[in-house]
Structure formats: structure tokens, C-alpha cells
Design a protein around this motif. Structure first.
Motif, PDB file in Angstrom:
ATOM      1  N   GLY A 282      21.554  34.688  37.096  1.00  0.00           N
ATOM      2  CA  GLY A 282      21.797  34.702  38.524  1.00  0.00           C
ATOM      3  C   GLY A 282      21.494  36.040  39.144  1.00  0.00           C
ATOM      4  N   TYR A 283      21.897  36.153  40.394  1.00  0.00           N
ATOM      5  CA  TYR A 283      21.707  37.381  41.154  1.00  0.00           C
ATOM      6  C   TYR A 283      22.953  37.639  41.985  1.00  0.00           C
ATOM      7  CZ  TYR A 283      19.847  40.903  44.285  1.00  0.00           C
ATOM      8  OH  TYR A 283      19.650  42.064  44.969  1.00  0.00           O
ATOM      9  N   ASN A 284      23.413  38.885  41.981  1.00  0.00           N
ATOM     10  CA  ASN A 284      24.533  39.327  42.823  1.00  0.00           C
ATOM     11  C   ASN A 284      24.019  40.332  43.846  1.00  0.00           C
ATOM     12  OD1 ASN A 284      26.696  37.943  41.589  1.00  0.00           O
ATOM     13  ND2 ASN A 284      26.793  39.472  39.972  1.00  0.00           N
ATOM     14  N   HIS A 285      24.597  40.266  45.044  1.00  0.00           N
ATOM     15  CA  HIS A 285      24.237  41.207  46.102  1.00  0.00           C
ATOM     16  C   HIS A 285      25.520  41.793  46.688  1.00  0.00           C
ATOM     17  CE1 HIS A 285      21.896  43.011  49.281  1.00  0.00           C
ATOM     18  NE2 HIS A 285      22.696  42.483  50.188  1.00  0.00           N
TER      19      HIS A 285
ATOM     20  N   LEU B 125      28.252  38.804  46.719  1.00  0.00           N
ATOM     21  CA  LEU B 125      27.871  37.409  46.943  1.00  0.00           C
ATOM     22  C   LEU B 125      26.609  37.146  46.143  1.00  0.00           C
ATOM     23  CD1 LEU B 125      28.538  34.820  48.530  1.00  0.00           C
ATOM     24  CD2 LEU B 125      27.017  35.658  50.324  1.00  0.00           C
ATOM     25  N   GLY B 126      26.535  35.991  45.490  1.00  0.00           N
ATOM     26  CA  GLY B 126      25.355  35.690  44.680  1.00  0.00           C
ATOM     27  C   GLY B 126      25.231  34.224  44.361  1.00  0.00           C
ATOM     28  N   GLY B 127      24.296  33.929  43.487  1.00  0.00           N
ATOM     29  CA  GLY B 127      24.060  32.564  43.035  1.00  0.00           C
ATOM     30  C   GLY B 127      23.818  32.550  41.546  1.00  0.00           C
ATOM     31  N   GLU B 128      24.113  31.409  40.914  1.00  0.00           N
ATOM     32  CA  GLU B 128      23.991  31.318  39.460  1.00  0.00           C
ATOM     33  C   GLU B 128      23.524  29.925  39.053  1.00  0.00           C
ATOM     34  OE1 GLU B 128      26.923  33.404  36.906  1.00  0.00           O
ATOM     35  OE2 GLU B 128      27.397  31.373  36.186  1.00  0.00           O
TER      36      GLU B 128
ATOM     37  N   ILE C  24      23.698  20.855  33.866  1.00  0.00           N
ATOM     38  CA  ILE C  24      23.122  21.865  34.749  1.00  0.00           C
ATOM     39  C   ILE C  24      24.070  22.088  35.921  1.00  0.00           C
ATOM     40  CG2 ILE C  24      21.195  22.426  36.268  1.00  0.00           C
ATOM     41  CD1 ILE C  24      19.456  20.631  34.446  1.00  0.00           C
ATOM     42  N   HIS C  25      24.324  23.354  36.235  1.00  0.00           N
ATOM     43  CA  HIS C  25      25.160  23.706  37.386  1.00  0.00           C
ATOM     44  C   HIS C  25      24.439  24.760  38.219  1.00  0.00           C
ATOM     45  CE1 HIS C  25      28.274  21.987  34.768  1.00  0.00           C
ATOM     46  NE2 HIS C  25      28.825  21.633  35.911  1.00  0.00           N
ATOM     47  N   LEU C  26      24.434  24.576  39.511  1.00  0.00           N
ATOM     48  CA  LEU C  26      23.918  25.552  40.460  1.00  0.00           C
ATOM     49  C   LEU C  26      25.066  25.881  41.401  1.00  0.00           C
ATOM     50  CD1 LEU C  26      21.539  27.168  41.596  1.00  0.00           C
ATOM     51  CD2 LEU C  26      20.979  25.172  43.010  1.00  0.00           C
ATOM     52  N   ARG C  27      25.503  27.150  41.367  1.00  0.00           N
ATOM     53  CA  ARG C  27      26.693  27.527  42.136  1.00  0.00           C
ATOM     54  C   ARG C  27      26.482  28.835  42.883  1.00  0.00           C
ATOM     55  NH1 ARG C  27      29.585  25.540  37.354  1.00  0.00           N
ATOM     56  NH2 ARG C  27      29.415  27.583  36.419  1.00  0.00           N
ATOM     57  N   ALA C  28      27.116  28.939  44.045  1.00  0.00           N
ATOM     58  CA  ALA C  28      27.255  30.212  44.743  1.00  0.00           C
ATOM     59  C   ALA C  28      28.456  30.914  44.131  1.00  0.00           C
ATOM     60  CB  ALA C  28      27.481  29.986  46.231  1.00  0.00           C
ATOM     61  N   ARG C  29      28.439  32.228  44.195  1.00  0.00           N
ATOM     62  CA  ARG C  29      29.515  33.015  43.591  1.00  0.00           C
ATOM     63  C   ARG C  29      29.841  34.162  44.540  1.00  0.00           C
ATOM     64  NH1 ARG C  29      30.127  36.006  37.807  1.00  0.00           N
ATOM     65  NH2 ARG C  29      28.894  37.683  38.650  1.00  0.00           N
ATOM     66  N   GLY C  30      31.094  34.279  44.906  1.00  0.00           N
ATOM     67  CA  GLY C  30      31.523  35.371  45.774  1.00  0.00           C
ATOM     68  C   GLY C  30      32.774  36.007  45.218  1.00  0.00           C
ATOM     69  N   GLY C  31      32.848  37.344  45.305  1.00  0.00           N
ATOM     70  CA  GLY C  31      34.008  37.989  44.718  1.00  0.00           C
ATOM     71  C   GLY C  31      34.315  39.355  45.269  1.00  0.00           C
ATOM     72  N   TYR C  32      35.432  39.875  44.811  1.00  0.00           N
ATOM     73  CA  TYR C  32      35.942  41.177  45.206  1.00  0.00           C
ATOM     74  C   TYR C  32      35.829  42.123  44.012  1.00  0.00           C
ATOM     75  CZ  TYR C  32      39.015  44.781  47.009  1.00  0.00           C
ATOM     76  OH  TYR C  32      39.527  45.983  47.441  1.00  0.00           O
TER      77      TYR C  32
END
Length: 191
Positions: free
Chosen positions: A64-67, A75-78, A101-109
Motif C-alpha cells: 500500500g501507500y501512506n500519505h 491516510l492511505g490505501g492497501e 482479496i481486500h482493498l481498503r482505505a486506511r487512516g490513522g493517528y
């Protein structure tokens, strides 16, 4: 006395600038592409069914990628691909979920070397019951929470809980819904 206040003001300003810089670096540590693998233990439960299936282990790879979107927010996607999960129904009869197969957005602190995050997305899987010669597909909403910590500048470990609410199609399970709850531990490399 004026000199003392100027020195105190300068020291306070410098401390605030250094603290802000340190905080800003928290999210930036997570920015970029990454890939890894994880081991999971999961359960499959069919909605409204009194039958309990055995839990199953599984291995998955992900990337994935995190920004960094703010000093502490990421915020990113995986995208994830998992191996076969074989859940024993009874005796020689297993319900296998494969090509997961899973496609998910990922957001964190981000804080320090750690990241606490939530995920939301969609999952797809093929299923089969070899004993009965039945097969089909399943798809549904996927969501979860996790905790990840950096072991070095490029290597991290993660602990994650996810749930996928599947709708099944195909002979024998058409119209059936089920949930896969999964606890996993993984390791990732950031490029």
C-alpha cells in the motif's frame, strides 16, 4: 530584566519550534509505499446458522501507500491477497475460502514510532465445499482497527483486527451471509 524576558521568549519559541518539528515528523515517518506479510487466525460464521465452524489460520501478503495529511494524521490505501482458509464444518466436510482479496482505505493517528489506525473497504473471495462439489463466490464490506509500530526506519510490525461481512453466491450458499473475523500479526517494509 528585559534581557532575561527576551532570552526566555527566545527559548520558549525555540522549544515550541522543536516540539512542532518532532510532531510533524511522526506522520512523515509513515509516508511512502510499503509491502509485507501477515499471519492470521480467523473464524467464519454464517448468519442465523447454529453450526459453528472451526477457526482457521491463513497467510496474506499486502502492499500500500501512506500519505501524511497533517502533523499526526496518515491516510492511505492497501491491497491484500490471502491464502486458503479451510473451516471444518463436520467430519471430512470443509468450507474453504480462497483467493481472498481486500482493498481498503486506511487512516490513522501517528505518535512517536507508532500508528493507531482504522480501515474500511471491500473484500472478495471464492468458496468451495470439495466434499459436496459445491463452489461459488463471496463479497462484502470489510473494516477493522490496528496498531503498527516502527522497529527501524523501514521495518514495522502490526497487530490488526478486521471483519468482512460476506454475501455468498453459488449453489448451496446463494443468498447466505456470513462474517469472517480475523486477528493478525504482520511485518512490513517501507520503501
Amino acid at each position: 530584566m528585559k534581557k532575561f524576558y527576551r532570552s526566555l521568549t527566545a527559548a520558549a519559541a525555540l522549544s515550541a519550534a522543536l516540539a512542532t518539528t518532532a510532531v510533524a515528523q511522526d506522520a512523515e515517518k509513515w509516508e511512502g509505499f510499503y509491502a509485507g506479510g501477515k499471519l492470521s487466525m480467523q473464524s467464519l460464521d454464517f448468519s442465523g446458522s447454529p453450526i459453528n465452524l472451526d477457526s482457521a489460520g491463513n497467510f496474506a501478503v499486502f502492499g500500500g501507500y501512506n500519505h501524511a495529511i497533517a502533523p499526526n494524521w496518515v491516510l492511505g490505501g492497501e491491497l491484500e491477497y490471502g491464502s486458503v482458509m479451510s473451516h471444518n464444518l463436520v467430519g471430512p466436510i470443509d468450507v474453504d475460502l480462497e483467493n481472498n482479496i481486500h482493498l481498503r482505505a486506511r487512516g490513522g493517528y501517528a505518535f512517536g514510532n507508532s500508528l493507531i489506525y482504522g480501515t474500511a473497504g471491500y473484500g472478495w473471495s471464492d468458496w468451495n465445499v470439495d466434499f459436496a462439489g459445491l463452489s461459488g463466490s463471496a463479497d462484502g464490506f470489510s473494516y477493522g482497527i490496528g496498531f503498527e509500530t516502527l522497529l527501524s526506519e523501514n521495518v514495522s510490525t502490526r497487530f490488526e483486527y478486521t471483519r468482512t461481512d460476506y454475501d455468498f453466491s453459488g449453489p448451496g450458499l446463494a443468498g447466505q451471509s456470513g462474517e469472517v473475523d480475523r486477528l493478525s500479526v504482520g511485518i512490513a517494509y517501507k520503501f
